[in-house]
Design an enzyme around this catalytic site. Structure first.
Site, mmCIF file in Angstrom:
data_model
loop_
_atom_site.group_PDB
_atom_site.id
_atom_site.type_symbol
_atom_site.label_atom_id
_atom_site.label_comp_id
_atom_site.label_asym_id
_atom_site.label_seq_id
_atom_site.Cartn_x
_atom_site.Cartn_y
_atom_site.Cartn_z
ATOM 1 N N HIS A 299 28.057 -14.165 14.943
ATOM 2 C CA HIS A 299 28.323 -15.581 14.678
ATOM 3 C C HIS A 299 27.335 -16.408 15.504
ATOM 4 O O HIS A 299 27.428 -16.450 16.733
ATOM 5 C CB HIS A 299 29.759 -15.940 15.047
ATOM 6 C CG HIS A 299 30.779 -15.324 14.153
ATOM 7 N ND1 HIS A 299 32.065 -15.018 14.558
ATOM 8 C CD2 HIS A 299 30.698 -14.944 12.844
ATOM 9 C CE1 HIS A 299 32.727 -14.495 13.549
ATOM 10 N NE2 HIS A 299 31.924 -14.424 12.500
ATOM 11 N N GLU A 302 28.076 -18.943 18.574
ATOM 12 C CA GLU A 302 28.792 -18.455 19.754
ATOM 13 C C GLU A 302 27.795 -17.950 20.792
ATOM 14 O O GLU A 302 27.722 -16.763 21.118
ATOM 15 C CB GLU A 302 29.799 -17.379 19.326
ATOM 16 C CG GLU A 302 30.844 -17.940 18.364
ATOM 17 C CD GLU A 302 31.713 -16.894 17.691
ATOM 18 O OE1 GLU A 302 31.624 -15.700 18.061
ATOM 19 O OE2 GLU A 302 32.486 -17.262 16.782
ATOM 20 N N HIS A 395 31.640 -12.151 21.388
ATOM 21 C CA HIS A 395 31.869 -13.374 20.613
ATOM 22 C C HIS A 395 32.145 -14.554 21.546
ATOM 23 O O HIS A 395 32.307 -14.387 22.759
ATOM 24 C CB HIS A 395 33.070 -13.196 19.673
ATOM 25 C CG HIS A 395 32.785 -12.393 18.452
ATOM 26 N ND1 HIS A 395 32.719 -12.944 17.190
ATOM 27 C CD2 HIS A 395 32.529 -11.076 18.290
ATOM 28 C CE1 HIS A 395 32.449 -11.992 16.306
ATOM 29 N NE2 HIS A 395 32.332 -10.841 16.950
ATOM 30 N N GLU A 469 36.025 -11.852 23.504
ATOM 31 C CA GLU A 469 36.021 -13.280 23.207
ATOM 32 C C GLU A 469 35.813 -14.070 24.494
ATOM 33 O O GLU A 469 36.587 -13.943 25.444
ATOM 34 C CB GLU A 469 37.342 -13.699 22.551
ATOM 35 C CG GLU A 469 37.580 -13.098 21.172
ATOM 36 C CD GLU A 469 36.798 -13.812 20.075
ATOM 37 O OE1 GLU A 469 36.075 -14.782 20.384
ATOM 38 O OE2 GLU A 469 36.935 -13.405 18.898
#
Length: 546
Positions: A299, A302, A395, A469
């Site tokens: 992504h 990010e 991420h 994350e």
């Protein structure tokens, strides 16, 4: 699209091991010639969150009759699709998306975003020092407006400016919990050595004008540090495709680190940009070594994942005793930027296929999603020869503070297997108590996540497969209530390496302790006293996490 088998450092190219042609862009994209680079800087003390504000009273109409459009750049019409790419993007002379100044007394800001990873589509001046901004959706889509990164010039030091991004896509955001935008002043960087810093007061995140689908607004006020400065705003610390390639070029030129790191082309992206694969291990053969696979930036918006990845690589390639031990024990296969095209054009989530590549693992679509397809195929090949002990995909997260992981617990396995899924994140929380939140970790395998890297690697046979994350904001743990710095983000990579050694320690004490602790935590979640003899092995992951 076949993976390259020749490392960049080959005997045929001893003088120039790593060439860096400029990135390739879709031909619709105009690209300015200015070189955009930023110094690295760590603030002397943690930058606190901004006290959250209530919803804003006034609703701005975005009609141009309500203000003056002072910048408009829209490279790809809605409904179009990617055709071809070239170095430098659109051929021919550049257009002028910014309105010209009427003279030295004109205080209108000059906006620009046509550079690598830039994203701003439109700026409307609605007051002397007030601007409504529109982000560009991911190319070839009408969605995913989150990442912003743009330049402003012709600043004034005295006035209080207000910026309102009027088309944010997500209903919830860390901007409603104290996250502040980043500002970079070129003059401060040159004269004082100060880089990106958190700025903004009166920060609000709320629903915008009525309509479907709903859009949301981010608004903040700020004073610029100098008159006549060149400044940049960004969601998170930018880390571009060119930043990665400069890092890899320095690595290839370092005789010590390049002894145990080979850089290859995993494949080419749709635009023809190289997706790099790093293989890191000690020289002298790989017999008996298990494999660790890591990836980042599927992504593109990010960017914190890239800084954590850089810290991971820096530690692995260092002379530290633990790094030498890791290289002796394991073969590391690392893809630091899975979606270079999305990073180049300033997308938030998608590749040039106009879709999220982290929902495309396992599909027979190498022509549409080459990066994730070749990573998946590589892991499949590796598993025929040796064990892959861990997969970790880096991420960023826009709605939850701290650092946490998603794992894989389908509920059908025995209690021991389900507990072991939780050991690595629990160990990481002990190694990073001021950053990592074990209570925020989730292990449910939802049907909508079957196409993710985490779940597809687990389905292939990687028993410990995780998404890491990293919050866009910072930490609320260990007495902190402050933003992550670049140093914080890079430290996560080092902490991940520490945890890998704990996790694979042949002495079982730490592992067994974490198994017992994870079982006690799950018993408490079920409302039982630890040691009461009850079992949760028949309880589904969704029930455990509800």
């Amino acid at each position: 699209l076949a993976p390259s088998t020749q490392p960049w450092r080959s005997q045929r190219e001893p003088q120039a091991p790593f060439s860096l042609p400029p990135p390739r862009w879709p031909v619709e994209c105009e690209v300015i010639q200015d070189t955009i680079e930023h110094i690295e800087w760590v603030p002397p003390k943690p930058e606190p969150f901004c006290p959250p504000m209530g919803p804003e009273q006034a609703l701005y109409s975005l009609g141009e009759e309500q203000g003056t459009v002072v910048y408009h750049s829209s490279p790809a019409p809605q409904g179009s699709c990617f055709i071809r790419a070239r170095v430098g993007g659109a051929p021919g002379p550049l257009s002028s998306p910014a309105a010209p100044l009427e003279g030295p007394q004109d205080t209108t800001l000059l906006f620009e975003s046509r550079f690598e990873s830039g994203n701003l589509q439109k700026a409307i001046k609605v007051g002397p020092y007030e601007y409504v901004l529109m982000l560009r959706p991911d190319l070839y889509t009408a969605k995913h407006t989150q990442w912003f990164y743009f330049r402003v010039q012709n600043t004034r030091q005295e006035p209080l400016y207000r910026f309102t991004i009027a088309n944010m896509a997500k209903p919830k955001s860390l901007y409603g919990q104290g996250l502040r935008p980043l500002l970079y002043s070129q003059r401060d960087a040159q004269s004082r050595g100060i880089g990106w810093r958190r700025v903004g007061t009166d920060i609000r995140y709320d629903r915008g004008s009525a309509g479907e689908p709903p859009v949301f607004r981010l608004s903040w006020t700020v004073r610029f540090p100098h008159d006549g400065d060149t400044c940049f705003f960004a969601t998170c610390y930018p880390y571009t495709y060119s930043d990665l390639r400069r890092y890899l070029r320095a690595l290839a030129a370092d005789p010590a680190r390049s002894r145990y790191c080979t850089v290859q082309a995993l494949c080419r992206s749709l635009a023809g940009n190289t997706v790099y694969l790093l293989t890191i291990t000690s020289p002298g053969g790989t017999a008996g070594k298990r494999v660790v696979v890591a990836s980042a930036r599927v992504h593109p918006g990010e960017s914190g994942g890239s800084w954590a990845m850089r810290g991971f690589l820096d530690f692995l390639l260092s002379a530290h005793a633990d790094a030498r031990l890791l290289r002796r024990l394991f073969v590391f296969k690392v893809v630091p930027m899975l979606n270079p095209d999305g990073v180049v054009v300033g997308n938030s989530r998608c590749s040039l296929a106009g879709r999220d590549p982290n929902r495309a693992y396992g599909m027979a679509l190498p022509g549409s999603f080459p990066g994730v397809w070749h990573l998946w195929a590589m892991v499949q090949r590796v598993l025929t020869e040796r064990e892959v002990v861990l997969y970790c995909d880096f991420h960023g997260h826009s709605r939850k503070n701290n650092v946490f992981m998603y794992g894989c617990d389908a509920g059908g396995d025995g209690t021991g297997t389900r507990l072991r899924q939780r050991v690595f994140p629990l160990m990481l929380s002990k190694n990073a108590p001021d950053k990592f939140s074990f209570s925020s970790c989730k292990f449910q395998v939802q049907k909508c996540k079957e196409g993710t890297g985490r779940v597809s690697m687990w389905r292939l046979g990687v028993s410990h497969s995780y998404t890491l994350e990293v919050a866009f904001s910072g930490s609320t743990l260990g007495g902190r209530s402050s933003h992550f710095s670049v140093e914080d983000l890079e430290s996560l990579g080092c902490l991940l390496c520490d945890t890998l050694l704990d996790f694979c320690d042949p002495a079982p004490a730490k592992f067994q302790q974490c198994l017992v602790e994870a079982d006690a935590l799950l018993q408490r979640q079920m409302g039982r006293e630890p040691g009461s003899g009850g079992t949760w092995s028949d309880v589904s992951p969704s029930e455990l996490e509800s």
